[in-house]
Design a protein around this motif. Structure first.
Motif, short mmCIF file in Angstrom:
data_model
loop_
_atom_site.label_atom_id
_atom_site.label_comp_id
_atom_site.label_asym_id
_atom_site.label_seq_id
_atom_site.Cartn_x
_atom_site.Cartn_y
_atom_site.Cartn_z
N LYS A 1 0.83 -1.21 0.00
CA LYS A 1 0.00 0.00 0.00
C LYS A 1 0.86 1.25 0.00
O LYS A 1 0.57 2.23 -0.68
CB LYS A 1 -0.90 0.00 1.23
N PHE A 2 1.93 1.23 0.77
CA PHE A 2 2.80 2.41 0.88
C PHE A 2 4.25 2.01 0.62
O PHE A 2 4.68 0.92 0.99
CB PHE A 2 2.71 3.01 2.28
N VAL B 1 1.59 4.16 -2.70
CA VAL B 1 1.60 5.57 -2.29
C VAL B 1 2.93 5.90 -1.60
O VAL B 1 3.29 5.26 -0.61
CB VAL B 1 0.41 5.88 -1.37
N VAL C 1 2.49 10.95 1.14
CA VAL C 1 2.40 11.25 2.57
C VAL C 1 3.78 11.74 3.02
O VAL C 1 4.80 11.14 2.65
CB VAL C 1 2.01 9.98 3.36
N LEU D 1 -0.05 5.68 8.63
CA LEU D 1 -0.42 4.89 7.45
C LEU D 1 -1.82 4.29 7.61
O LEU D 1 -2.63 4.30 6.68
CB LEU D 1 0.61 3.77 7.20
N GLU D 2 -2.12 3.79 8.81
CA GLU D 2 -3.43 3.19 9.03
C GLU D 2 -4.54 4.24 8.92
O GLU D 2 -5.61 3.97 8.39
CB GLU D 2 -3.47 2.50 10.39
N THR E 1 -4.37 6.93 7.07
CA THR E 1 -4.52 7.24 5.64
C THR E 1 -5.32 6.16 4.93
O THR E 1 -6.11 6.43 4.03
CB THR E 1 -3.13 7.40 4.98
N CYS E 2 -5.12 4.90 5.34
CA CYS E 2 -5.87 3.80 4.74
C CYS E 2 -7.37 3.99 4.93
O CYS E 2 -8.16 3.68 4.05
CB CYS E 2 -5.49 2.47 5.38
N TYR F 1 -7.44 6.71 1.03
CA TYR F 1 -6.29 6.00 0.45
C TYR F 1 -6.47 5.72 -1.04
O TYR F 1 -5.58 5.99 -1.85
CB TYR F 1 -6.01 4.69 1.19
N GLU F 2 -7.62 5.18 -1.42
CA GLU F 2 -7.83 4.78 -2.82
C GLU F 2 -7.75 5.98 -3.77
O GLU F 2 -7.22 5.89 -4.86
CB GLU F 2 -9.16 4.05 -3.00
N MET G 1 -6.04 8.72 -3.23
CA MET G 1 -4.64 9.10 -3.29
C MET G 1 -3.86 8.21 -4.26
O MET G 1 -3.08 8.68 -5.09
CB MET G 1 -4.07 8.90 -1.88
N ARG G 2 -4.11 6.94 -4.16
CA ARG G 2 -3.44 5.98 -5.01
C ARG G 2 -3.77 6.23 -6.48
O ARG G 2 -2.89 6.24 -7.34
CB ARG G 2 -3.87 4.57 -4.58
#
Ligand SMILES: *[C@@H]1O[C@H](CO)[C@@H](O)[C@H](O)[C@H]1NC(C)=O
Ligand SMILES: *[C@@H]1O[C@H](CO)[C@@H](O)[C@H](O)[C@H]1NC(C)=O
Ligand SMILES: *[C@@H]1O[C@H](CO)[C@@H](O)[C@H](O)[C@H]1NC(C)=O
Length: 360
Positions: free
Chosen positions: A242-243, A264, A289, A304-305, A307-308, A312-313, A315-316
């Protein structure tokens, strides 16, 4: 009378409100700072931008550079329709010199430009640009002072501290030879990680990096790779994490790859970063981030959690969209690194024109 002015006022308020709402909505779907102007402006650049190249006399040809990004920018530019032989129609002047030019030679080159052509004196160099991977520092020579303070510098990202002037200078995204997509090999993508960090053992990893990486290496949600792992493994990890973590002070050359593979970027930095590529084109806060170096592994995981759970989606997706600007091509493609750097130059063509002495 009162009624009509009230309705005019109401109309005005509603108009403003809908404008504010529509720009707010547009912001969520675009990685750009000015999503409504960038595309028309880019098209205008393609048709009108003209650059005159000022080369030093008696230099060996071809001009040599130390990094692929510089070479690609150079060859893409000289073979492009943006170059003009007529300095009177140029928007900007490219002060050309090779990577190994000494500061003395650069000073001499600027002096010659000043004496031989009428263009330097018009703006004291503000409509000129030059390329120097490590950037030029503060020097006492008048020619170098004007070049450094007035001309647009194109350096490599990241640029050493003190060698970059925000809002004026721009950076080249690093060249990365990774294939543009995962090969059709059997790839096991079932394993997914919260974070991926690829360490470069020999690059003088800072102390804060070592201790953070140490703490993360025991965590099953993180995968710590080494530079020794092969390209395919690296790409699969980019695609299945994810990151992706980067330490600004150590190595950020993989940010473009991370964006492209939907990982990300998390940039761990001591302070604000002013030399990010395309800083005046892309909304970096929407695609990456930024975390302070002082944070430990636990705090980093919290960030991170969080942002998830929140955006998150989006941003990605925006990051993947923006990743096209990081790509260097042998022959330039629309919106690639070459064209986006050029777009930043185009946006800076309205150089500040200093008044000449005689006019004052
Ligand atoms: C530019 O200005 C300098 C003085 O600062 C002068 O010596 C030089 O001749 C000028 N260049 C041209 C081409 O007129
Ligand atoms: C893929 O990786 C997961 C997790 O590492 C593993 O459990 C699974 O057996 C692997 N599948 C294949 C087909 O290799
Ligand atoms: C990878 O790490 C090894 C050992 O630290 C080093 O010798 C090598 O030069 C590194 N390679 C790259 C590409 O950084």
């Amino acid at each position: 009378m009162a009624k009509s002015s009230l309705s005019v006022l109401l109309f005005f308020i509603l108009g403003t409100l809908s404008f504010v709402l529509s720009t707010a909505v547009a912001d969520l779907t675009s990685p750009y700072l000015s999503p409504t102007t960038i595309f028309p402006n880019y098209q205008k650049m393609l048709h009108t931008f003209r650059i005159f190249i000022c080369s030093p006399q008696n230099t060996k040809n071809p001009i040599s550079y130390n990094t692929p990004a510089e070479s690609l920018f150079h060859t893409s530019l000289v073979n492009s329709p943006f170059v003009t032989q007529n300095p009177n129609e140029a928007h900007l002047f490219f002060v050309l010199f090779p990577s190994d030019f000494s500061t003395r030679s650069i000073a001499r080159l600027v002096r010659d430009l000043r004496m031989e052509l009428p263009y330097w004196n018009r703006t004291l160099g503000a409509d000129h640009f030059y390329m120097s991977c490590a950037g030029i520092g503060y020097e006492s020579d008048r020619n170098l002072v004007e070049l450094k303070k007035n001309s647009i510098q194109i350096s490599c990202f990241p640029t050493p501290y003190g060698k970059f002037i925000p809002h004026k200078d721009i950076t080249l995204p690093p060249f990365n030879p990774l294939p543009h997509s995962l090969p059709q090999a059997p790839v096991n993508k079932t394993a997914t990680f919260l974070g991926y960090f690829r360490s470069y053992g020999d690059r003088g990893d800072g102390e804060s990096q070592s201790s953070l990486v140490n703490d993360l290496s025991g965590d099953p949600e993180f995968v710590i790779g080494s530079n020794a792992s092969d390209q395919l493994t690296h790409m699969v990890r980019l695609a299945s994490s994810k990151f992706c973590l980067f330490f600004y002070a150590v190595d950020v050359s993989g940010i473009g790859d991370a964006l492209r593979f939907g990982c990300v970027p998390v940039v761990i930095t001591e302070g604000p970063i002013q030399d990010l590529p395309f800083l005046d084109v892309i909304r970096w806060s929407e695609i990456a981030v930024f975390v302070g170096t002082g944070r430990g592994a636990k705090e980093l995981k919290h960030v991170l959690e969080r942002t998830c759970k929140d955006g998150y989606e989006r941003m990605r997706g925006l990051g993947m969209k923006a990743s096209q600007h990081w790509v260097w091509n042998e022959s330039p493609q629309p919106y690639d690194a070459f064209h986006t750097v050029l777009f930043q130059l185009w946006s800076r063509r309205h150089a500040i024109r200093y008044a000449r002495r005689e006019w004052v």
